[in-house]
Design an enzyme around this catalytic site. Structure first.
Site, PDB file in Angstrom:
ATOM      1  N   HIS A 121       0.882  -1.324   0.435  1.00 38.82           N
ATOM      2  CA  HIS A 121      -0.222  -0.439   0.026  1.00 38.82           C
ATOM      3  C   HIS A 121       1.200   1.253   0.066  1.00 38.82           C
ATOM      4  O   HIS A 121       1.832   0.833   0.637  1.00 38.82           O
ATOM      5  CB  HIS A 121      -0.676  -0.212   1.379  1.00 38.82           C
ATOM      6  N   ASP A 198       2.319  -4.892   7.782  1.00 48.98           N
ATOM      7  CA  ASP A 198       1.450  -4.398   7.655  1.00 48.98           C
ATOM      8  C   ASP A 198      -0.035  -5.089   8.038  1.00 48.98           C
ATOM      9  O   ASP A 198       0.206  -5.683   7.271  1.00 48.98           O
ATOM     10  CB  ASP A 198       1.620  -3.276   6.909  1.00 48.98           C
ATOM     11  N   GLN A 201      -4.866  -5.382   6.634  1.00 48.59           N
ATOM     12  CA  GLN A 201      -6.037  -6.568   5.963  1.00 48.59           C
ATOM     13  C   GLN A 201      -6.071  -7.713   6.199  1.00 48.59           C
ATOM     14  O   GLN A 201      -6.256  -8.876   6.113  1.00 48.59           O
ATOM     15  CB  GLN A 201      -5.378  -6.523   4.445  1.00 48.59           C
ATOM     16  N   LYS A 224     -10.877  -1.223  10.740  1.00 44.88           N
ATOM     17  CA  LYS A 224     -11.189  -2.563   8.874  1.00 44.88           C
ATOM     18  C   LYS A 224     -11.421  -3.269  10.108  1.00 44.88           C
ATOM     19  O   LYS A 224     -11.677  -4.415   9.118  1.00 44.88           O
ATOM     20  CB  LYS A 224      -9.547  -2.493   8.573  1.00 44.88           C
ATOM     21  N   CYS A 362      -4.813   2.313  -4.120  1.00 40.65           N
ATOM     22  CA  CYS A 362      -3.465   2.710  -3.261  1.00 40.65           C
ATOM     23  C   CYS A 362      -2.183   1.707  -3.131  1.00 40.65           C
ATOM     24  O   CYS A 362      -1.176   1.745  -2.185  1.00 40.65           O
ATOM     25  CB  CYS A 362      -3.393   3.200  -1.496  1.00 40.65           C
TER      26      CYS A 362
HETATM   27  C1  LIG Z   1      -5.458   0.487   4.786  1.00 42.22           C
HETATM   28  C2  LIG Z   1      -4.700  -0.082   4.708  1.00 42.22           C
HETATM   29  C3  LIG Z   1      -3.417   0.947   5.449  1.00 42.22           C
HETATM   30  C4  LIG Z   1      -3.751   2.372   5.684  1.00 42.22           C
HETATM   31  O1  LIG Z   1      -4.549   2.314   6.943  1.00 42.22           O
HETATM   32  P1  LIG Z   1      -5.282   3.741   6.949  1.00 42.22           P
HETATM   33  O2  LIG Z   1      -6.770   2.887   8.279  1.00 42.22           O
HETATM   34  O3  LIG Z   1      -5.997   4.441   6.175  1.00 42.22           O
HETATM   35  O4  LIG Z   1      -4.126   4.883   8.281  1.00 42.22           O
HETATM   36  C5  LIG Z   1      -2.471  -0.003   5.443  1.00 42.22           C
HETATM   37  N1  LIG Z   1      -2.390  -0.862   4.862  1.00 42.22           N
HETATM   38  C6  LIG Z   1      -2.954  -1.207   4.411  1.00 42.22           C
HETATM   39  C7  LIG Z   1      -2.298  -3.111   3.269  1.00 42.22           C
HETATM   40  C8  LIG Z   1      -4.655  -1.140   4.191  1.00 42.22           C
HETATM   41  O5  LIG Z   1      -5.557  -1.635   3.832  1.00 42.22           O
END
Ligand SMILES: *Cc1c(COP(=O)(O)O)cnc(C)c1O
Length: 404
Positions: A121, A198, A201, A224, A362
């Protein structure tokens, strides 16, 4: 037994209509919906005990502090962190990544190497590029194959004694690929590099155990995972959090302040300057309770059924090409139909009450890899149904007819 109709009653928004049609919400990878149980916690906070935390001796402040710190412990247990103070509240994934990337400015030297994956992302690319600009470190990229899987031998070849950091998402938001983070963490550690995962997801679909993973940093966003926007956490191993300098200066993060010198508070407060999203933190805890009550194994099993069904039905439509065909993936389907622009299909689907995401998600480097401007992305959560997928397929066929 998993009863999706019973679950759906928890989500008031699923009853609404969009453009006169019942809402079919398939944009869960962008943000999930919020169950009544979490909404109630938010209303209760502002109705009954809204106060600033950690400061007041009065009862409201203590109630708010207790609830906020209890939520931290809930989050700690959920991720199986060793200590509650290894859980740092943030504004979300992006904030967590920037906190770590900024902190590493003082720990890196010119010529050090940072590895990211081709599946990232933008929030996991740009902060590292900025870190490289500040420090003279070099950014390297683990490439991916046509299925949207990382090519591990290429990762092995990138590692050397200059590698200081490795950043990879647990699950790709654009393609749904589940990355082999256990392997990546072990290999990175063998050359002494730290790993940030990260988890934006992954956390909606599985329950990561940060100690078993032996990961150094793990970040996610509450919105999320059935929680509110504007709150998330950074898990960091204590030794790393001690090494990193504070990110922002302000109230709450200090020990002693004089104009000559300020000493910083201990963990986690060192990284939590200013009044935080108190209600958000408490609601995050409630969202994890909600998900754990259903059970992540149950959720994963059901979502896999939706993924298999959706994939099968989509592939029956002529001209559909799915991007992201990794063996290990979650309930995200990224696709295009012939040469129709994803945006046009998304707009028509919306007219029929169906919310999907269109665009580059993104993750422009992934779109560049496939030489496409973007995709249509349908992403499912445990409150979606096969009937909704049927509605979506019918609507998609109509959209294709209108556009070709
Ligand atoms: C949504 C997402 C982000 C960003 O999350 P925010 O809540 O907008 O800070 C970063 N990495 C991944 C893989 C995402 O799906």
């Amino acid at each position: 037994m998993f009863d999706v109709q019973k679950i759906r009653k928890d989500f008031p928004i699923l009853n609404r209509k969009v453009n006169g049609k019942p809402l079919v919400y398939f944009d869960n990878a962008a943000t999930s919906q919020t169950p009544q149980q979490v909404i109630d916690v938010i209303v209760d906070y502002y109705t009954n005990y809204n106060a600033n935390i950690h400061r007041g001796v009065h009862s409201l402040s203590q109630e708010a502090t207790d609830a906020y710190e209890q939520a931290r412990i809930k989050i700690q247990k959920h991720f199986n962190a060793k200590q509650p103070y290894e859980i740092i509240y943030t504004a979300g994934t992006t904030h967590g990544i920037n906190l770590v990337a900024t902190g590493f400015t003082s720990l890196l030297n010119k010529g050090d190497e940072i590895i990211v994956s081709a599946l990232e992302h933008h929030s996991n690319i740009v902060p590292w590029q900025m870190l490289c600009e500040r420090t003279g470190a070099i950014l390297k990229v683990i490439p991916m194959n046509q299925d949207g899987e990382l090519i591990l031998p290429e990762f092995d070849a990138l590692l050397n004694e200059n590698t200081k950091l490795v950043f990879v998402n647990h699950i790709s938001n654009a393609l749904g690929t589940i990355n082999p983070i256990e392997y990546i963490i072990e290999k990175a550690h063998s050359v002494g590099a730290a790993v940030l995962v990260d988890g934006a997801q992954s956390c909606p679909h599985l329950k990561p155990d940060v100690q078993a993973l032996d990961v150094d940093f793990y970040v996610c966003s509450a919105h999320k995972i059935c929680g509110p926007t504007g709150v998330g956490v950074l898990y960091g191993k204590e030794e790393w959090l001690q090494k990193l300098p504070p990110y922002q200066g302000g109230g709450e993060m200090i020990d002693q302040v004089t104009f000559e010198k300020t000493t910083y508070a201990g963990l986690p407060h060192k990284f939590e300057a200013g009044t935080p999203n108190i209600c958000g933190g408490i609601a995050f805890g409630a969202a994890l309770d909600y998900m754990n009550n259903i059970g992540f194994d149950t959720i994963a099993k059901y979502e896999n059924e939706l993924l298999d069904y959706g994939t099968e039905e989509l592939l029956k439509i002529e001209g559909v090409k799915i991007y992201g065909t990794a063996k290990e993936k979650t309930s995200v389907i990224s696709f295009n139909v012939g040469s129709i622009h994803p945006y046009d299909i998304g707009t028509i689907l919306d007219k029929m009450g169906i919310a999907v995401r269109t665009g580059h998600h993104c993750a422009q480097p992934i779109m560049d890899f496939y030489k496409i401007p973007g995709t249509i992305r349908a992403s499912f959560m445990f409150y979606n149904t096969k009937e909704e997928i049927d509605t979506f397929i019918v609507a998609l066929k109509k959209a294709i007819m209108m556009l070709s």
